[in-house]
Design a protein around this motif. Structure first.
Motif, PDB file in Angstrom:
ATOM      1  N   GLU A   1      30.225  40.655  47.517  1.00  0.00           N
ATOM      2  CA  GLU A   1      29.423  41.687  46.869  1.00  0.00           C
ATOM      3  C   GLU A   1      28.530  41.092  45.797  1.00  0.00           C
ATOM      4  O   GLU A   1      28.976  40.323  44.945  1.00  0.00           O
ATOM      5  N   GLY A   2      27.238  41.436  45.856  1.00  0.00           N
ATOM      6  CA  GLY A   2      26.280  40.939  44.887  1.00  0.00           C
ATOM      7  C   GLY A   2      25.977  39.459  45.015  1.00  0.00           C
ATOM      8  O   GLY A   2      25.310  38.886  44.164  1.00  0.00           O
ATOM      9  N   GLY A   3      26.469  38.821  46.094  1.00  0.00           N
ATOM     10  CA  GLY A   3      26.262  37.388  46.242  1.00  0.00           C
ATOM     11  C   GLY A   3      27.068  36.577  45.250  1.00  0.00           C
ATOM     12  O   GLY A   3      26.713  35.439  44.927  1.00  0.00           O
ATOM     13  N   ALA A   4      28.177  37.151  44.761  1.00  0.00           N
ATOM     14  CA  ALA A   4      28.998  36.446  43.787  1.00  0.00           C
ATOM     15  C   ALA A   4      29.549  35.153  44.380  1.00  0.00           C
ATOM     16  O   ALA A   4      29.846  35.073  45.577  1.00  0.00           O
ATOM     17  N   VAL A   5      29.681  34.142  43.534  1.00  0.00           N
ATOM     18  CA  VAL A   5      30.191  32.833  43.942  1.00  0.00           C
ATOM     19  C   VAL A   5      31.501  32.596  43.205  1.00  0.00           C
ATOM     20  O   VAL A   5      31.550  32.655  41.981  1.00  0.00           O
ATOM     21  N   PRO A   6      32.598  32.322  43.922  1.00  0.00           N
ATOM     22  CA  PRO A   6      33.897  32.161  43.256  1.00  0.00           C
ATOM     23  C   PRO A   6      34.001  30.854  42.490  1.00  0.00           C
ATOM     24  O   PRO A   6      33.467  29.827  42.905  1.00  0.00           O
ATOM     25  N   ALA A   7      34.695  30.898  41.368  1.00  0.00           N
ATOM     26  CA  ALA A   7      34.943  29.705  40.557  1.00  0.00           C
ATOM     27  C   ALA A   7      36.290  29.097  40.952  1.00  0.00           C
ATOM     28  O   ALA A   7      37.144  29.773  41.514  1.00  0.00           O
ATOM     29  N   PRO A   8      36.506  27.807  40.662  1.00  0.00           N
ATOM     30  CA  PRO A   8      37.816  27.206  40.924  1.00  0.00           C
ATOM     31  C   PRO A   8      38.891  27.851  40.062  1.00  0.00           C
ATOM     32  O   PRO A   8      38.618  28.366  38.981  1.00  0.00           O
ATOM     33  N   ALA A   9      40.126  27.822  40.549  1.00  0.00           N
ATOM     34  CA  ALA A   9      41.243  28.310  39.753  1.00  0.00           C
ATOM     35  C   ALA A   9      41.461  27.392  38.563  1.00  0.00           C
ATOM     36  O   ALA A   9      41.359  26.166  38.675  1.00  0.00           O
ATOM     37  N   LEU A  10      41.755  27.993  37.412  1.00  0.00           N
ATOM     38  CA  LEU A  10      42.011  27.242  36.184  1.00  0.00           C
ATOM     39  C   LEU A  10      43.260  27.780  35.504  1.00  0.00           C
ATOM     40  O   LEU A  10      43.551  28.975  35.578  1.00  0.00           O
ATOM     41  N   ALA A  11      43.964  26.890  34.828  1.00  0.00           N
ATOM     42  CA  ALA A  11      45.163  27.281  34.101  1.00  0.00           C
ATOM     43  C   ALA A  11      44.790  27.883  32.753  1.00  0.00           C
ATOM     44  O   ALA A  11      43.635  27.859  32.330  1.00  0.00           O
ATOM     45  N   ALA A  12      45.813  28.425  32.062  1.00  0.00           N
ATOM     46  CA  ALA A  12      45.676  29.069  30.759  1.00  0.00           C
ATOM     47  C   ALA A  12      44.935  30.400  30.908  1.00  0.00           C
ATOM     48  O   ALA A  12      44.865  30.964  31.993  1.00  0.00           O
ATOM     49  N   ALA A  13      44.368  30.907  29.811  1.00  0.00           N
ATOM     50  CA  ALA A  13      43.603  32.167  29.792  1.00  0.00           C
ATOM     51  C   ALA A  13      44.410  33.335  30.357  1.00  0.00           C
ATOM     52  O   ALA A  13      43.850  34.247  30.974  1.00  0.00           O
ATOM     53  N   ASP A  14      45.737  33.308  30.166  1.00  0.00           N
ATOM     54  CA  ASP A  14      46.616  34.384  30.638  1.00  0.00           C
ATOM     55  C   ASP A  14      46.548  34.585  32.152  1.00  0.00           C
ATOM     56  O   ASP A  14      46.851  35.672  32.664  1.00  0.00           O
TER      57      ASP A  14
END
Length: 498
Positions: free
Chosen positions: A433-446
């Motif tokens: 949707e909207g041409g969104a591009v996924p980011a890599p998974a990252l630790a922390a940030a809850d």
């Protein structure tokens, strides 16, 4: 031997298909468009050729592993894989320039000291040492293993060993990437270099956790690679490997629903009303598409990682230039924004808009495959934009061209024509949707930057690709394919590569 239906022919989906076929399963891939590769596409016109998705390959070991595990020919026999050197050239807001050598910490330290002055190089080198520690702590759970059932622990602790920072009689440690830049690098140019790695994935450095440091570390530790002829050649090689392993491909075939029997996936329903029966279904689609396919059946529970839908996309401008590529030209130049706060506000503010002078990546690959002859050059400009943006695509393209002139001063005089690709083009290719591009998974940030597990609450249904663990990016797509194949072949006891 099981029948397996794969929805979508993106890179992660094809990686899973090839591995499952080698394990002896009958695999059929159903792709709604007329080609493979997902976002890894190619645009051709008048003898010019451009990558329209990712253009450089980090961590090629992931794809080497796929080719080793699925056939006799290694990756290097199927594509011409070369290191890019320098890894990148940077043009900062104050006009300072620096070229960073590929996969050489000592070389990068020396280059930064020479361009920015001591102790810039040493500060960056020390940062990379700390980033390596974050990488070592998170590599297996975030890239090589199925998502932990107790995934919340990945969000509770910051794996980046931030340096204590005294401020107003208090000692603090950086919790965000922006704070790492401000407190540990202490140079606006180094901060821009650091934050550009987050921006490239559509992440706001002001809220991205300090563990985002693993992104620049990956590039410096494992190098930046280019597939001669473009990354579309990698997609072609993976597709051909699938075909060699007798994976069936059905292009122009849209899956409209998931068939269930006794609470378990039993196949897929196609747009023409036909049903393809299967014991397992692997969905390489965006969360919104998966929701439509399951028709309201919950595939994630309250205790699972919620799907991300993405807020950032990319705008790409393809430039056909007269005149050949000058010798010694860097493959990739990053022209950093002149006004950081304006750019971040336009991308991540309450009302996202278009930055007037954004950070722009200028790709000048060279090589005869991308041009009609040696008297021409193909150049690609990319910039992060809000998902769903692109209403004034031509106006934004003009901004990108104006910024790129800082790296290519004679650009406008050489310009023959240009094409603009918007988030709508990404949405058409990927279904996001909207041409969104996924980011890599990252630790922390809850845990808010984790992606859902590859297994689902529906038996026999698995998810693959950038919108599920371990997230976006070509290395992560390849690993998602390996994880899904492992979970199907070995069962829920599969614990990842060793």
């Amino acid at each position: 031997m099981a029948r397996i239906a794969v929805i979508g022919a993106g890179m992660g989906a094809m990686a899973a298909a090839a591995r499952l076929a080698v394990a002896g399963h009958r695999v059929a891939v159903y792709e709604r468009t007329e080609t493979y590769g997902g976002a890894v596409r190619r645009f051709e016109r008048d003898g010019f050729s451009f990558d329209t998705g990712p253009a450089l390959l980090p961590l090629p070991a992931v794809w080497r592993d796929l080719f080793v595990k699925t056939g006799k020919e290694p990756l290097e026999r199927c594509v011409d894989l070369v290191q890019v050197d320098p890894s990148s050239h940077h043009v900062f807001a104050d006009g300072t320039r620096v070229s960073l050598p590929n996969a050489s910490r000592a070389g990068v330290v020396a280059a930064l000291d020479e361009a920015l002055g001591p102790p810039a190089g040493q500060r960056w080198g020390d940062f990379l040492v700390r980033a390596r520690e974050a990488w070592d702590r998170t590599r297996r759970p975030l890239l090589e293993e199925p998502l932990w059932p107790d995934w919340r622990v990945l969000g509770e602790r910051e794996p980046y060993p931030a340096v204590p920072h005294k401020r107003l009689l208090r000692t603090r440690r950086a919790g965000t990437l922006a704070e790492v830049g401000a407190w540990e690098l202490r140079d606006a140019r180094l901060t821009a270099l650091l934050e550009s790695h987050a921006l490239a994935h559509g992440l706001d450095p002001r809220s991205a956790p300090a563990s985002t440091a693993v992104l620049p570390y990956m590039e410096h530790a494992f190098g930046t690679w280019y597939v001669r002829g473009g990354l579309r050649e990698l997609a072609r090689a993976v597709y051909e490997r699938c075909r060699e392993r007798r994976v069936e491909f059905h292009f122009g075939t849209e899956v409209t629903g998931l068939v269930e029997k006794d609470g378990r996936a039993a196949g897929v329903e196609l747009a023409d009303g036909a049903v393809a029966e299967a014991e397992f279904v692997v969905a390489g689609v965006a969360p919104g598409v998966l929701d439509r396919l399951v028709g309201g059946t919950p595939v994630r529970g309250d205790g699972d990682v919620p799907p991300q839908h993405g807020t950032a996309s990319r705008l790409t401008v393809l430039l056909a230039l007269r005149g050949g590529r000058p010798e010694g030209t860097a493959h990739r130049t990053v022209v950093h924004a002149e006004d950081r706060e304006s750019e971040l506000g336009s991308l991540f503010g309450a009302v996202p808009g278009t930055a007037g002078r954004p950070t722009v990546t200028v790709l000048r690959p060279g090589g005869p495959e991308s041009v009609p002859d040696a008297g021409h050059e193909a150049v690609t400009l990319t910039s992060v934009v809000p998902a769903g943006g692109g209403a004034d695509a031509e106006g934004h393209a003009e901004h990108l061209i104006a910024v790129a002139e800082r790296a290519v001063p004679d650009l406008r005089d050489r310009l023959l024509w240009h094409e603009v690709l918007t988030p709508a083009d990404i949405a058409e290719a990927t279904g996001a949707e909207g041409g969104a591009v996924p980011a890599p998974a990252l630790a922390a940030a809850d845990g808010r930057l984790l992606h859902p597990a590859n297994g689902t609450r529906t038996g026999g249904l698995f998810t693959v690709g950038g919108w599920s663990h371990p997230g976006g990016g070509l290395p992560h797509a390849g690993m998602s394919g390996a994880l899904v194949a492992g979970l199907i072949v070995e069962g829920p006891g599969f614990r990842g590569s060793q």
